[in-house]
Design a protein around this motif. Structure first.
Motif, mmCIF file in Angstrom:
data_model
loop_
_atom_site.group_PDB
_atom_site.id
_atom_site.type_symbol
_atom_site.label_atom_id
_atom_site.label_comp_id
_atom_site.label_asym_id
_atom_site.label_seq_id
_atom_site.Cartn_x
_atom_site.Cartn_y
_atom_site.Cartn_z
ATOM 1 N N TYR A 83 -84.353 45.024 0.845
ATOM 2 C CA TYR A 83 -82.791 45.854 0.444
ATOM 3 C C TYR A 83 -81.661 45.004 1.136
ATOM 4 O O TYR A 83 -80.759 44.968 0.321
ATOM 5 C CB TYR A 83 -82.965 47.228 0.888
ATOM 6 N N ALA A 119 -75.078 49.396 4.350
ATOM 7 C CA ALA A 119 -75.657 50.507 4.234
ATOM 8 C C ALA A 119 -77.019 50.680 4.839
ATOM 9 O O ALA A 119 -77.498 49.928 5.103
ATOM 10 C CB ALA A 119 -75.720 51.043 2.732
ATOM 11 N N LEU A 174 -72.299 55.156 3.063
ATOM 12 C CA LEU A 174 -73.663 55.209 2.974
ATOM 13 C C LEU A 174 -74.198 54.904 4.235
ATOM 14 O O LEU A 174 -75.604 54.148 3.961
ATOM 15 C CB LEU A 174 -74.108 54.343 1.728
ATOM 16 N N TYR A 223 -66.632 54.470 -0.780
ATOM 17 C CA TYR A 223 -67.151 54.713 -2.138
ATOM 18 C C TYR A 223 -66.710 55.959 -2.804
ATOM 19 O O TYR A 223 -66.613 57.011 -2.044
ATOM 20 C CB TYR A 223 -68.768 54.781 -2.266
ATOM 21 N N LEU A 280 -73.882 49.195 -9.744
ATOM 22 C CA LEU A 280 -74.598 48.279 -8.675
ATOM 23 C C LEU A 280 -75.252 47.158 -9.441
ATOM 24 O O LEU A 280 -75.999 47.031 -10.346
ATOM 25 C CB LEU A 280 -75.840 49.035 -7.971
ATOM 26 N N ARG A 294 -80.628 43.703 -7.836
ATOM 27 C CA ARG A 294 -80.857 43.060 -6.824
ATOM 28 C C ARG A 294 -82.491 42.960 -6.854
ATOM 29 O O ARG A 294 -83.199 44.032 -6.757
ATOM 30 C CB ARG A 294 -80.488 43.631 -5.351
ATOM 31 N N ALA A 331 -81.367 50.692 -3.638
ATOM 32 C CA ALA A 331 -79.738 50.935 -3.747
ATOM 33 C C ALA A 331 -79.490 51.456 -4.991
ATOM 34 O O ALA A 331 -78.735 52.616 -5.223
ATOM 35 C CB ALA A 331 -79.279 49.552 -3.716
ATOM 36 N N ILE A 369 -79.632 55.457 -5.453
ATOM 37 C CA ILE A 369 -78.921 56.389 -4.739
ATOM 38 C C ILE A 369 -77.326 56.098 -5.106
ATOM 39 O O ILE A 369 -76.567 56.502 -4.391
ATOM 40 C CB ILE A 369 -79.274 56.402 -3.466
ATOM 41 N N SER A 370 -77.260 55.160 -6.110
ATOM 42 C CA SER A 370 -75.660 55.031 -6.403
ATOM 43 C C SER A 370 -75.102 55.797 -7.329
ATOM 44 O O SER A 370 -73.853 55.443 -7.806
ATOM 45 C CB SER A 370 -75.538 53.427 -6.713
ATOM 46 N N ILE A 390 -71.255 57.148 -7.457
ATOM 47 C CA ILE A 390 -70.363 56.076 -7.378
ATOM 48 C C ILE A 390 -69.404 56.180 -8.780
ATOM 49 O O ILE A 390 -70.208 56.137 -9.887
ATOM 50 C CB ILE A 390 -70.519 54.737 -7.180
ATOM 51 N N HIS A 405 -69.147 41.251 -2.144
ATOM 52 C CA HIS A 405 -69.979 42.096 -1.867
ATOM 53 C C HIS A 405 -71.407 41.359 -1.207
ATOM 54 O O HIS A 405 -72.374 41.965 -1.752
ATOM 55 C CB HIS A 405 -70.576 42.899 -2.960
ATOM 56 N N ARG A 452 -73.936 40.326 -3.704
ATOM 57 C CA ARG A 452 -74.892 41.694 -4.381
ATOM 58 C C ARG A 452 -74.208 42.142 -5.796
ATOM 59 O O ARG A 452 -74.924 43.421 -6.079
ATOM 60 C CB ARG A 452 -74.998 42.707 -3.256
HETATM 61 C C1 PPY Z 1 -75.080 47.832 -1.093
HETATM 62 O O1 PPY Z 1 -76.307 47.726 -1.182
HETATM 63 O O2 PPY Z 1 -74.356 46.496 -1.376
HETATM 64 C C2 PPY Z 1 -74.055 48.867 -0.985
HETATM 65 O O3 PPY Z 1 -73.172 48.525 -1.118
HETATM 66 C C3 PPY Z 1 -74.716 50.002 -0.524
HETATM 67 C C4 PPY Z 1 -75.059 51.056 -1.514
HETATM 68 C C5 PPY Z 1 -76.269 51.332 -1.221
HETATM 69 C C6 PPY Z 1 -77.057 52.387 -2.143
HETATM 70 C C7 PPY Z 1 -76.425 52.673 -3.355
HETATM 71 C C8 PPY Z 1 -75.031 52.138 -3.457
HETATM 72 C C9 PPY Z 1 -74.575 51.252 -2.511
#
Ligand code: PPY
Length: 504
Positions: free
Chosen positions: A137, A192, A221, A244, A276, A279, A310, A313-314, A317, A364, A367
């Motif tokens: 992560y 996070a 987060l 966020y 997001l 990744r 990630a 749980i996003s 947003i 970011h 990411r």
């Molecule tokens: C990231 O992982 O780049 C974040 O900014 C944090 C995140 C973690 C989980 C969901 C959305 C964002």
């Protein structure tokens, strides 16, 4: 009062165990019993993971991913069933796996802290000692991970032009960031889910930052709750907040106003993550092992499938966030507002015109949009564009840069080119994952030593003496030579072959 009465009710473990299905699902978190039946489908991480703990104590699985108060705040009061009867409570002892044992042995064999010489060392240690899912992560970036590597490479395309014979007996690298004193021209950027990597999570950063006069940007987060982190700060320790923006603007409003009331000094609104990025290292974790991360999304047909920690749980947003929302933020808070994730002169000028107090040139940590340019490369163009628009430097508009900063020399290059300060996220994160608070303190000490040496060698006695003439940025826009390899593609590309003789 009714909540107090409910919380006083003691419930035997055998009763809780009767509610172990999707038709009636109770779980225990921090000794409190909750009815989450109706919440199952709303859980951003999916219902499967909750059902795994139906009728049981879920604290161990809950803790790294959620702030302690998340369940209390998100679940209606009538779903707070009571407290587990401690006489019947059998603590779920997590099975010690082979991987845990290996990790423990590696923790014991870590290099002593005084052998850690630079921020890369922390990353090397963290890579070995972190649970696989945490490493995946934290370290992952989007798509082919070109941008995360470019973030480092960009610094290598800038060369110093040092001045000499300037009496550098004493050098001073302290500064103010958005009006707040900082012992370094570096702030701790938001990352996070700190408890995935260390039981104290973000508090490691808060405590070290407070001790050494460094500013921490708290993540929306965080694994620790916002108040827990603010409570761990020393009096007058400046904190910033990364935001966020929630689809439910009332939640965001309350959060921002609470932060202001608790003394947070600036609001950094993340603007580069309407969705997001993919990744893939994080996403691959789904296929490994058979516990939480692997099974979270199993059986769900919607977009949560295959998404890793990630993306799962996003969903809160808000992708509709736009320039039109900026006046609303300005109406709900008097904190300085900084837009985090600006990447073009066009948007930098719009930010200036929108009347915010600054921007972070960021991708970011590589990411989000892969093959977007580095913040450092964008800095040069953005400063040039802003200079045309008014006085420069502008005391009411700060430019920050993050992504790939690992050395004081990196920071000095960005500062020479017009940045007010730089952010380091992963560098400090890996420091606490590998050595807790001591690691963060050591990271700060390393940066101090590097600032002292580099400023002497560069002939800058204080940050005001860092001028564009001290760097040669002429190669910055040339991506040839130091463009990072596309390693995934390279390993599957079948090379062409020359004509072969018949019997060869
Ligand atoms: C990231 O992982 O780049 C974040 O900014 C944090 C995140 C973690 C989980 C969901 C959305 C964002």
């Amino acid at each position: 009062i009714s909540q107090l009465l409910q919380m006083a009710t003691q419930i035997p473990a055998s009763t809780i165990a009767e509610h172990a299905s999707k038709d009636s699902c109770w779980i225990v978190v921090h000794s409190k019993v909750y009815d989450v039946t109706e919440f199952l489908d709303e859980h951003p991480g999916g219902s499967k993971i909750i059902l795994k703990y139906a009728g049981k104590d879920a604290t161990e699985a809950y803790e790294p991913i959620h702030p302690p108060d998340a369940i209390r705040n998100n679940l209606a009061v009538d779903k707070h069933i009571g407290e587990i009867d401690p006489t019947t409570f059998v603590k779920v002892v997590k099975e010690v796996t082979e991987a845990d044992r290996k990790r423990q042995a590696l923790m014991e064999a870590r290099p002593p802290l005084d052998e850690i010489l630079n921020l890369h060392d922390f990353e090397a240690v963290a890579k070995k000692v972190l649970p696989e899912k945490a490493w995946a992560y934290y370290s992952s970036a989007s798509d082919d991970e070109i941008t995360i590597r470019e973030n480092r490479a960009a610094y290598q395309r800038i060369w110093f032009r040092p001045r000499v014979l300037r009496d550098v007996t004493s050098v001073d690298w302290s500064t103010t960031i958005l009006g707040q004193k900082s012992s370094l021209p570096v702030y701790i950027s938001a990352t996070a889910l700190g408890k995935l990597g260390h039981p104290d999570g973000e508090l490691n950063l808060t405590r070290a930052a407070g001790k050494h006069g460094v500013i921490q940007m708290l993540p929306t987060l965080a694994s620790c709750s916002f108040d827990e982190i603010v409570d761990a700060a020393v009096p007058d320790q400046p904190l910033f907040l990364q935001l966020y923006v929630n689809r439910d603007r009332n939640i965001t409003k309350k959060y921002v106003q609470h932060a202001q009331k608790r003394g947070v000094k600036a609001l950094f609104i993340t603007v580069d993550a309407p969705q997001l990025g993919r990744r893939e290292k994080d996403m691959r974790m789904k296929f490994v092992g058979d516990d939480a991360g692997a099974k979270v999304q199993e059986g769900q047909s919607d977009i949560k499938k295959n998404e890793g920690v990630a993306r799962a749980i996003s969903s809160f947003i808000d992708p509709s966030l736009s320039w039109k929302d900026i006046p609303w933020f300005q109406s709900i808070t008097s904190m300085p507002i900084i837009l985090k994730g600006i990447a073009t002169p066009e948007d930098a000028v719009m930010a200036l015109e929108a009347g915010v107090q600054g921007i972070v040139l960021s991708n970011h940590g590589g990411r989000q949009l892969d093959t977007s340019r580095s913040g450092l490369e964008n800095l040069v163009e953005i400063v040039a564009a802003l200079k045309k628009r008014g006085p420069w430097p502008n005391p009411n508009f700060s430019i920050f840069v993050d992504g790939g900063v690992r050395r004081a020399s990196d920071a000095l290059k960005a500062l020479a080119l017009g940045a007010s300060a730089v952010g380091i996220g992963r560098g400090f994160l890996y420091a606490f994952c590998s050595y807790g608070q001591d690691g963060v303190e050591k990271a700060i000490q390393i940066l101090r030593d590097e600032f002292e040496m580099n400023m002497r060698l560069l002939g800058a006695r204080h940050l005001g003496e860092l001028v564009p003439e001290m760097v040669d940025a002429s190669a910055l826009h040339s991506h040839a030579g130091l463009t990072p390899n596309d390693s995934l593609y390279s390993s599957i590309y079948q090379p062409l072959r020359l004509a072969e003789f018949r019997d060869a």
